[in-house]
Design a protein around this motif. Structure first.
Motif, mmCIF file in Angstrom:
data_model
loop_
_atom_site.group_PDB
_atom_site.id
_atom_site.type_symbol
_atom_site.label_atom_id
_atom_site.label_comp_id
_atom_site.label_asym_id
_atom_site.label_seq_id
_atom_site.Cartn_x
_atom_site.Cartn_y
_atom_site.Cartn_z
ATOM 1 N N GLY A 1 16.928 -2.391 7.682
ATOM 2 C CA GLY A 1 17.120 -3.433 6.662
ATOM 3 C C GLY A 1 15.893 -3.896 6.025
ATOM 4 N N PHE A 2 14.918 -3.193 5.978
ATOM 5 C CA PHE A 2 13.553 -3.719 5.014
ATOM 6 C C PHE A 2 12.938 -2.688 4.563
ATOM 7 C CE2 PHE A 2 12.136 -3.024 9.407
ATOM 8 C CZ PHE A 2 11.019 -2.242 9.220
ATOM 9 N N THR A 3 12.053 -2.936 3.571
ATOM 10 C CA THR A 3 11.077 -1.898 2.826
ATOM 11 C C THR A 3 9.627 -2.360 3.195
ATOM 12 O OG1 THR A 3 12.775 -1.479 1.204
ATOM 13 C CG2 THR A 3 10.465 -0.899 0.629
ATOM 14 N N CYS A 4 8.755 -1.543 3.408
ATOM 15 C CA CYS A 4 7.565 -1.667 3.603
ATOM 16 C C CYS A 4 6.527 -0.450 3.444
ATOM 17 C CB CYS A 4 7.177 -2.492 5.154
ATOM 18 S SG CYS A 4 7.154 -0.864 6.475
ATOM 19 N N SER A 5 5.198 -0.769 3.592
ATOM 20 C CA SER A 5 4.311 0.295 3.441
ATOM 21 C C SER A 5 4.425 1.274 4.701
ATOM 22 C CB SER A 5 2.935 -0.159 3.274
ATOM 23 O OG SER A 5 1.908 0.997 3.326
ATOM 24 N N VAL A 6 4.403 2.437 4.737
ATOM 25 C CA VAL A 6 4.659 3.323 5.706
ATOM 26 C C VAL A 6 3.286 3.217 6.771
ATOM 27 C CG1 VAL A 6 4.236 5.910 6.130
ATOM 28 C CG2 VAL A 6 5.704 5.266 4.573
ATOM 29 N N TRP A 7 2.145 2.849 6.052
ATOM 30 C CA TRP A 7 0.796 2.702 6.852
ATOM 31 C C TRP A 7 1.075 1.476 7.855
ATOM 32 C CZ3 TRP A 7 -1.975 6.507 6.699
ATOM 33 C CH2 TRP A 7 -2.252 7.387 5.765
ATOM 34 N N LEU A 8 2.034 0.414 7.584
ATOM 35 C CA LEU A 8 2.215 -0.586 8.623
ATOM 36 C C LEU A 8 2.763 -0.239 9.853
ATOM 37 C CD1 LEU A 8 2.382 -3.609 9.461
ATOM 38 C CD2 LEU A 8 4.660 -3.877 8.329
ATOM 39 N N PRO A 9 3.840 0.452 10.019
ATOM 40 C CA PRO A 9 4.417 1.188 11.155
ATOM 41 C C PRO A 9 3.473 2.265 11.915
ATOM 42 C CG PRO A 9 5.590 1.885 9.517
ATOM 43 C CD PRO A 9 4.965 0.853 9.061
ATOM 44 N N ILE A 10 2.512 3.037 11.189
ATOM 45 C CA ILE A 10 1.749 3.851 11.680
ATOM 46 C C ILE A 10 0.574 3.079 12.491
ATOM 47 C CG2 ILE A 10 -0.150 5.507 11.126
ATOM 48 C CD1 ILE A 10 1.786 6.728 9.123
ATOM 49 N N PHE A 11 0.004 1.972 11.909
ATOM 50 C CA PHE A 11 -1.085 1.281 12.524
ATOM 51 C C PHE A 11 -0.596 0.580 13.705
ATOM 52 C CE2 PHE A 11 -3.542 -2.650 12.408
ATOM 53 C CZ PHE A 11 -4.854 -1.961 12.898
ATOM 54 N N ILE A 12 0.685 -0.019 13.584
ATOM 55 C CA ILE A 12 0.874 -0.646 14.712
ATOM 56 C C ILE A 12 1.327 0.220 15.890
ATOM 57 C CG2 ILE A 12 2.987 -2.046 15.521
ATOM 58 C CD1 ILE A 12 1.124 -3.705 13.976
ATOM 59 N N SER A 13 2.040 1.418 15.492
ATOM 60 C CA SER A 13 2.088 2.202 16.529
ATOM 61 C C SER A 13 0.897 3.030 17.150
ATOM 62 C CB SER A 13 3.163 3.454 16.106
ATOM 63 O OG SER A 13 2.390 4.145 15.125
ATOM 64 N N PHE A 14 0.017 2.983 16.376
ATOM 65 C CA PHE A 14 -1.303 3.599 16.876
ATOM 66 C C PHE A 14 -1.997 2.653 18.039
ATOM 67 C CE2 PHE A 14 -6.026 3.170 17.121
ATOM 68 C CZ PHE A 14 -6.242 4.553 17.587
ATOM 69 N N LEU A 15 -1.724 1.301 17.647
ATOM 70 C CA LEU A 15 -2.455 0.285 18.676
ATOM 71 C C LEU A 15 -1.458 0.127 19.875
ATOM 72 C CD1 LEU A 15 -3.376 -2.797 16.073
ATOM 73 C CD2 LEU A 15 -4.712 -0.933 17.338
ATOM 74 N N ILE B 1 0.793 -1.081 0.049
ATOM 75 C CA ILE B 1 -0.054 0.084 0.174
ATOM 76 C C ILE B 1 0.952 1.179 -0.079
ATOM 77 C CG2 ILE B 1 -1.934 1.344 1.214
ATOM 78 C CD1 ILE B 1 -2.617 -1.375 2.580
ATOM 79 N N PRO B 2 0.871 1.814 -1.053
ATOM 80 C CA PRO B 2 1.662 3.250 -1.186
ATOM 81 C C PRO B 2 1.472 4.214 -0.041
ATOM 82 C CG PRO B 2 0.123 3.389 -2.835
ATOM 83 C CD PRO B 2 -0.171 2.083 -2.123
ATOM 84 N N PRO B 3 2.399 5.267 0.309
ATOM 85 C CA PRO B 3 3.753 5.146 -0.110
ATOM 86 C C PRO B 3 4.592 4.015 0.559
ATOM 87 C CG PRO B 3 3.358 6.736 1.812
ATOM 88 C CD PRO B 3 2.115 6.182 1.287
ATOM 89 N N MET B 4 5.661 3.463 -0.274
ATOM 90 C CA MET B 4 6.482 2.609 0.150
ATOM 91 C C MET B 4 7.831 3.235 0.779
ATOM 92 S SD MET B 4 4.706 -0.494 0.068
ATOM 93 C CE MET B 4 6.113 -1.716 0.422
ATOM 94 N N MET B 5 8.417 2.709 1.680
ATOM 95 C CA MET B 5 9.630 3.366 2.539
ATOM 96 C C MET B 5 10.712 2.536 2.751
ATOM 97 S SD MET B 5 10.080 6.405 5.238
ATOM 98 C CE MET B 5 9.046 7.343 4.247
ATOM 99 N N HIS B 6 11.703 2.663 2.518
ATOM 100 C CA HIS B 6 12.922 1.602 2.869
ATOM 101 C C HIS B 6 13.582 2.218 4.011
ATOM 102 C CE1 HIS B 6 16.050 -1.156 2.785
ATOM 103 N NE2 HIS B 6 17.273 0.068 2.912
#
Length: 351
Positions: A181-195, A171-176
């Motif tokens: 040492g990994f690349t993922c959707s920016v929304w993944l860390p945002i969602f995890i950090s909200f929880l 899911i864009p935007p993607m970020m390295h």
């Protein structure tokens, strides 16, 4: 023995101050080592020492913010902090934390904060302990399977690899993230950090108890990077949390100062120890600490269901939580000294 007790002017309770010193030094070591503020032990510990739960939450968050600043600086020198990942996670953390803090104020008005928060702690600690030891067991199973087949062991292999599934979500935007040492959707860390921020606001923790495992299992950070990045996040969220709980009149600054005196020293020791104890050594020690903390909270809940056990359970839970902090701190200190001796011996041999 009155000199061993000090009156807390805001909450109005009298507290055994050597217990505050033990918590400060011990959790400074443990927090710097595990990559978290240590509130998952201090909030129950303060409650066990006599603080009402809302004051235990606010006081610990204020203490945690200063200690995490010291640990983050040390981890930064070792290259263990992914600052880009930490800054992105702040977005979800701050919003989630305020939602959790407002929920605590609501529960306090209902008179149910002590009961609900303690049971949430028990459930959360059981889930985290299961996750850690399931990961260790699966990792060892993979290593045994590789040995049986005559293959070389993959030193970077993990047991639970849920992060690989989440990394497939493009899911864009993607970020390295270079340090991690990994690349993922920016929304993944945002969602995890909200929880994790929401749970942190409710439970009175900087989020390290849940964010460090989340960084490893859901986001895919190496353990030592998860430790450093989590401490950076704990520092920022802790400063925000300290401000919001102080504004709400739930921070006992006298206790904060007492604990910070010991924590400043302990945090240095714990941070340096991560240089000599890596990966699964950190995770196993973390799992043991979680189980011990969970047992101490259950002890505090027993008097609600078994009459006449309050005095005994209060004493046992106090001894357990302080003993756990002391034993883990000693283990980390011994391992750090052993690792430092080996490093010095190797340098002398190489010279």
């Amino acid at each position: 023995m009155d000199w061993l007790y000090v009156l807390m002017p805001i909450s109005g309770v009298t507290v055994f101050w050597p217990g505050l010193v033990i918590l400060g030094v011990g959790v400074g070591i443990i927090g710097g080592f595990f990559g978290m503020g240590g509130a998952w032990m201090v909030t129950p510990g303060l409650n066990i020492l006599g603080f009402p739960m809302a004051f235990a939450i606010g006081t610990d968050i204020a203490h945690m913010a200063g200690k995490s600043l010291i640990s983050t600086m040390r981890h930064g020198r070792f290259g263990n902090v992914d600052y880009r990942l930490g800054m992105i996670m702040l977005v979800g953390t701050v919003v989630g934390f305020e939602c959790g803090a407002q929920m605590i104020m609501w529960l306090e008005r209902l008179g149910k904060v002590e009961f609900i928060v303690r049971w949430m702690y028990v459930v959360l600690l059981i889930l985290i302990a299961w996750m850690v030891f399931a990961d260790v067991a699966k990792k060892r199973s993979k290593e045994k399977e590789a040995r049986d087949k005559g293959l070389d062991e993959d030193k970077l292999a993990t047991g639970l690899e849920w992060h690989k599934t989440f990394h497939k979500l493009k899911i864009p935007p993607m970020m390295h993230f270079k340090a991690a040492g990994f690349t993922c959707s920016v929304w993944l860390p945002i969602f995890i950090s909200f929880l994790t921020g929401w749970l942190a606001g409710i439970l009175g923790i900087g989020g390290g108890l849940i964010r460090m495992p989340a960084l490893i299992y859901f986001i895919g950070c190496p353990t030592h990077i998860a430790v450093g990045t989590d401490l950076f996040e704990v520092m920022i969220s802790g400063l925000y949390g300290a401000g919001t709980y102080t504004f709400k009149g739930r921070t006992e600054l006298v206790a904060v100062v007492i604990m910070l005196c010991g924590a400043a020293i302990g945090a240095q020791i714990g941070t340096v120890a991560t240089k000599y104890i890596k990966g699964y050594g950190i995770r196993i020690a973390f799992g043991i600490a979680v189980i011990g903390c969970c047992i101490s909270i259950i002890m505090k809940l027993i008097p609600r269901y078994v009459a006449g056990t309050k005095a005994m359970m209060d004493t046992c839970s106090t001894v357990l939580i302080l003993g756990l902090v002391g034993a883990l701190s000693l283990y980390i200190l011994v391992k750090m000294i052993q690792g430092a001796k080996q490093e010095i011996a190797m340098k002398k041999g190489g010279a």
